[in-house]
Structure formats: C-alpha cells, structure tokens
Design a protein around this motif. Structure first.
Motif, PDB file in Angstrom:
ATOM      1  N   LYS A 248      45.021  39.267  34.891  1.00 32.20           N
ATOM      2  CA  LYS A 248      46.430  39.669  34.768  1.00 32.20           C
ATOM      3  C   LYS A 248      46.882  40.475  35.990  1.00 32.20           C
ATOM      4  O   LYS A 248      48.039  40.371  36.430  1.00 32.20           O
ATOM      5  N   PHE A 249      45.982  41.284  36.531  1.00 32.87           N
ATOM      6  CA  PHE A 249      46.255  42.014  37.778  1.00 32.87           C
ATOM      7  C   PHE A 249      46.597  41.014  38.880  1.00 32.87           C
ATOM      8  O   PHE A 249      47.586  41.150  39.605  1.00 32.87           O
ATOM      9  N   LYS A 250      45.770  39.970  38.943  1.00 30.40           N
ATOM     10  CA  LYS A 250      45.920  38.952  39.979  1.00 30.40           C
ATOM     11  C   LYS A 250      47.255  38.214  39.826  1.00 30.40           C
ATOM     12  O   LYS A 250      47.979  37.993  40.807  1.00 30.40           O
ATOM     13  N   THR A 261      51.848  43.475  51.594  1.00 30.27           N
ATOM     14  CA  THR A 261      51.264  43.939  50.331  1.00 30.27           C
ATOM     15  C   THR A 261      49.744  44.000  50.481  1.00 30.27           C
ATOM     16  O   THR A 261      49.154  43.158  51.161  1.00 30.27           O
ATOM     17  N   ALA A 262      49.133  45.002  49.852  1.00 32.54           N
ATOM     18  CA  ALA A 262      47.668  45.080  49.836  1.00 32.54           C
ATOM     19  C   ALA A 262      47.205  45.430  48.423  1.00 32.54           C
ATOM     20  O   ALA A 262      48.000  45.888  47.592  1.00 32.54           O
ATOM     21  N   VAL A 263      45.923  45.187  48.165  1.00 31.78           N
ATOM     22  CA  VAL A 263      45.339  45.578  46.877  1.00 31.78           C
ATOM     23  C   VAL A 263      44.112  46.447  47.119  1.00 31.78           C
ATOM     24  O   VAL A 263      43.407  46.282  48.110  1.00 31.78           O
ATOM     25  N   LEU A 264      43.883  47.406  46.207  1.00 34.59           N
ATOM     26  CA  LEU A 264      42.677  48.234  46.219  1.00 34.59           C
ATOM     27  C   LEU A 264      41.876  47.816  44.989  1.00 34.59           C
ATOM     28  O   LEU A 264      42.295  48.079  43.854  1.00 34.59           O
ATOM     29  N   GLU A 272      39.202  37.090  45.317  1.00 35.15           N
ATOM     30  CA  GLU A 272      40.299  36.581  44.478  1.00 35.15           C
ATOM     31  C   GLU A 272      41.658  36.641  45.185  1.00 35.15           C
ATOM     32  O   GLU A 272      42.635  36.103  44.687  1.00 35.15           O
ATOM     33  N   PHE A 273      41.722  37.317  46.337  1.00 32.89           N
ATOM     34  CA  PHE A 273      43.026  37.583  46.956  1.00 32.89           C
ATOM     35  C   PHE A 273      43.072  37.048  48.381  1.00 32.89           C
ATOM     36  O   PHE A 273      42.089  37.134  49.106  1.00 32.89           O
ATOM     37  N   THR A 277      42.833  43.265  51.417  1.00 32.27           N
ATOM     38  CA  THR A 277      42.132  43.937  50.324  1.00 32.27           C
ATOM     39  C   THR A 277      41.416  45.177  50.837  1.00 32.27           C
ATOM     40  O   THR A 277      40.891  45.190  51.947  1.00 32.27           O
ATOM     41  N   LEU A 278      41.437  46.216  50.032  1.00 32.45           N
ATOM     42  CA  LEU A 278      40.708  47.453  50.330  1.00 32.45           C
ATOM     43  C   LEU A 278      39.711  47.643  49.214  1.00 32.45           C
ATOM     44  O   LEU A 278      39.996  47.315  48.057  1.00 32.45           O
TER      45      LEU A 278
END
Ligand code: TXA
Ligand code: MG
Length: 337
Positions: A248-250, A261-264, A272-273, A277-278
C-alpha cells in the motif's frame, strides 16, 4: 572567518580555541555539538548567533568528570549518582537547579541547567583540553536536522565558527535523552538512546513522559523544554510518514511521485522503487533508524527532493526518539494506508 577542519588528534588545538572564547564543532556519540566555554557568557552568546537559535532556548553543559557537577548546580540529589553510575558517560542529559557560576546565556534566564557527560572519546579529550565545561547545542543551523558527520557541520557552519573536529560519524544519531529532576517527579522532556524503561529501572520511580514527547503542543501551551516548541529537524523537503504495509505504501508513492520524490525504506525494499531511495536499516532495528534518520533528511535537501515518503518505524525502545524527531520533521503529517 575561516573555519578550520581539525582531525581528532588535534583535540588540544580545539581545547585552546575554546579556552580563548572561540566556537568549535565537536563530535559526540549522539550528534555533533557546537561548543563554547560554558562559563564565558560572551562566548556562549556567539553560539546563538552562529545557529540563528531562538534566545529563549537553553543549552546543555558538557562535563568530562562527575566531580565537575558540584560547582555547576545548586545541589546534587542522590539519585544523580545512581543515574551517573548507570548511564554516564553517555547519552543522558539531566536538568537540575543551577548554581551561581552558570551565565544566563547558557540557561536563557531559567534557574535550572542541563548537564551531560558525553562518552565519545574525542569529546572527552576536548573538554579536558579546554579545562572548562562546554556549553553545546547540536551544531546545525536552528530548525535543520542535527549533524551526524563533520561534513554536515561544515555545511551549516562553514565561515561562522573557528573550527570543526572530525571524529567520524556519530554512533547514536539522535540527540541525548533529556530528563528533569528539578520537578517534583522525574520527567522525560526528550527521548533518546536511553529509554524510559532503562531510566525507571534506576529511578525506582515512575518517569513522567512530558506531553511534548509525542504529541504536538496545543496553542498557547507552555513547553517544559523550550526546544520542544520550535519547528525542528525540518528539511526543506515535505516529509510524510506513511503507516501501513509495503504494497500500500508503494501504491501511494506511485500515485504521488515525480522526479523530485524520494522514499526512506527498510532493508530490502529499495528494489520496489524506481525513484530515489534512502535506507532506514532493517525494519526491526531501532538503533539503525536512529543512526540514519538525520543523514537521510539532509541528503533529501542536498538532492533538491520536494517530497519524502517514510516507512513508519516502530516507536518502541529507541524508536520513541526516532518517532519524536520524525514527526517534527514531517510536521505531524502521518498518512494511514
Ligand atoms: O545529544 C545532545 O544532547 C546534543 C549533543 C551535542 O550533546 N546536544 C543537543 O543540544 O541536542 P540542543 O541544544 O540541540 O538540545 C538541548 C535541549 C533543548 O530542547 C533545550 O530546550 C533543552 O535541551 N534544555 C536545555 N536546558 C534546559 C533547561 N534548563 N530546562 C529545560 N530544557 C532545557
Ligand atoms: Mg538541537
């Protein structure tokens, strides 16, 4: 002013600068501090200027030896020796009634003073070389994430302070646990590496958790610790804490993402991204989350990231400190998916 970058072997030079009333960025086990002679009001005043720190946010006084505390506080409650036995040197700050030798610049006029004995060997060498206790807030520009490397300190303070001592990356990564013993019952003002459970074991007493630790202060509410009322740890990026399973986050990130945009995310989730990504460490590793948070927030700023989506970490154990900082960085934006 030219800011010298010193190695950890040059701690004597750092001590000499501090003795003369200068400002030095110093490594500690939590985050880098911006130090000055705590007994020199004029030197301490320069810390506020370099950081752009609000004038009513008091500083922590750092000591290298327990005997130094006697001169700094009005009296030492016996439980301080138990806490010192268990946690000093280390990431615990204790607030006590202050003595007359503490300048108002340190306490911003309060009748209490915050004391901490750091465990980082270089911090201890610098305090001893200076020969005086050192007042030191985190060495960031006020409002920005605390620095966990000498490069972070240089980024914020280059040209504003005399020197930075490079002691490598900080092990803990979030600031010390702050408790006050100046109230009727011991009270936790800021969570850190030393957890409430660990403290209660030594205090043998209930530790009151201040409302500001996880909750947002209500309009007009008085902060027990002035630092809690300011917008803190905020990168320029807009931070969102996302609670829910990875799929769901994805899905949420895919809907919202653009090239800024970035994800931690936790270990193993990077694949997955296809955006930046961090890494937040393993999902169940609260110590890794603490060690990585501020560097991740700073990286976002350096890369011009506009939106950062963060996998919600646990708030258990040291996670309480991680969530305390993360919620402030996110200005309490928590999305449930
Ligand atoms: O780990 C740390 O504590 C780091 C390293 C450098 O030692 N220092 C640090 O300092 O985080 P600073 O200034 O960023 O945070 C000190 C916190 C602030 O929230 C401040 O309001 C609170 O401690 N504080 C200091 N003296 C106080 C006092 N007398 N009463 C209540 N709160 C106090
Ligand atoms: Mg700070």
């Amino acid at each position: 002013m030219e800011t010298k970058l010193l190695t950890s072997e040059q701690y004597k030079e750092a001590g000499a600068i501090l003795k003369k009333g200068g400002l030095v960025g110093i490594p500690t086990e939590t985050v880098y501090g911006l130090a000055a002679n705590a007994l020199d009001g004029a030197a301490v005043a320069k810390i506020f200027e370099a950081k752009g720190r609000p004038q009513d946010n008091p500083l922590i006084v750092h000591i290298a030896d327990l005997s130094e505390i006697d001169d700094l506080v009005a009296y030492v409650p016996p439980v301080v020796y138990d806490l010192a036995d268990a946690f000093w040197p280390g990431p615990l700050t204790i607030i006590l009634e202050k003595s007359g030798i503490i300048p108002d610049e340190v306490t911003t006029g309060l009748n209490t003073v915050a004391i901490r004995m750091p465990s980082h060997p270089v911090a201890r060498q610098i305090i001893k070389a200076a020969g005086v206790p050192l007042a030191a807030p985190s060495a960031n520009t006020s409002g920005k994430p605390s620095p966990t490397t000498a490069a972070h300190v240089m980024h914020d303070m280059n040209g504003k302070i005399d020197a930075v001592v490079d002691g490598g990356p900080c092990e803990v990564g979030v600031e010390s646990t702050v408790i006050t013993l100046a109230t009727r019952k011991p009270r936790l003002l800021r969570p850190g590496r030393i957890t409430p459970d660990e403290l209660e074991e030594v205090l043998g007493d209930e530790l009151i958790i201040d409302d500001a630790v996880l909750g947002k202060l209500k309009e007009g509410e008085r902060a027990a610790s002035p630092g809690m009322k300011y917008k803190h740890y905020s990168p320029s990026s807009d931070v969102f804490v996302v609670k829910g399973p990875l799929d769901k986050f994805k899905a949420l990130v895919e809907k919202e993402a653009n090239d800024k945009t970035a994800v931690l995310v936790f270990d193993g989730e990077e694949k997955e991204f296809d955006i930046m990504t961090l890494n937040f460490g393993a999902e169940d590793d609260d110590l890794a989350h603490a060690a990585k948070l501020f560097d991740a927030l700073r990286t976002c700023d350096d890369e011009g990231i506009e939106k950062l989506f963060v996998r919600c970490p646990s708030d258990e154990g040291v996670g309480l400190a991680v969530m305390n900082r993360l919620l402030r960085a996110a200005e309490y934006k928590v999305l449930e998916v």
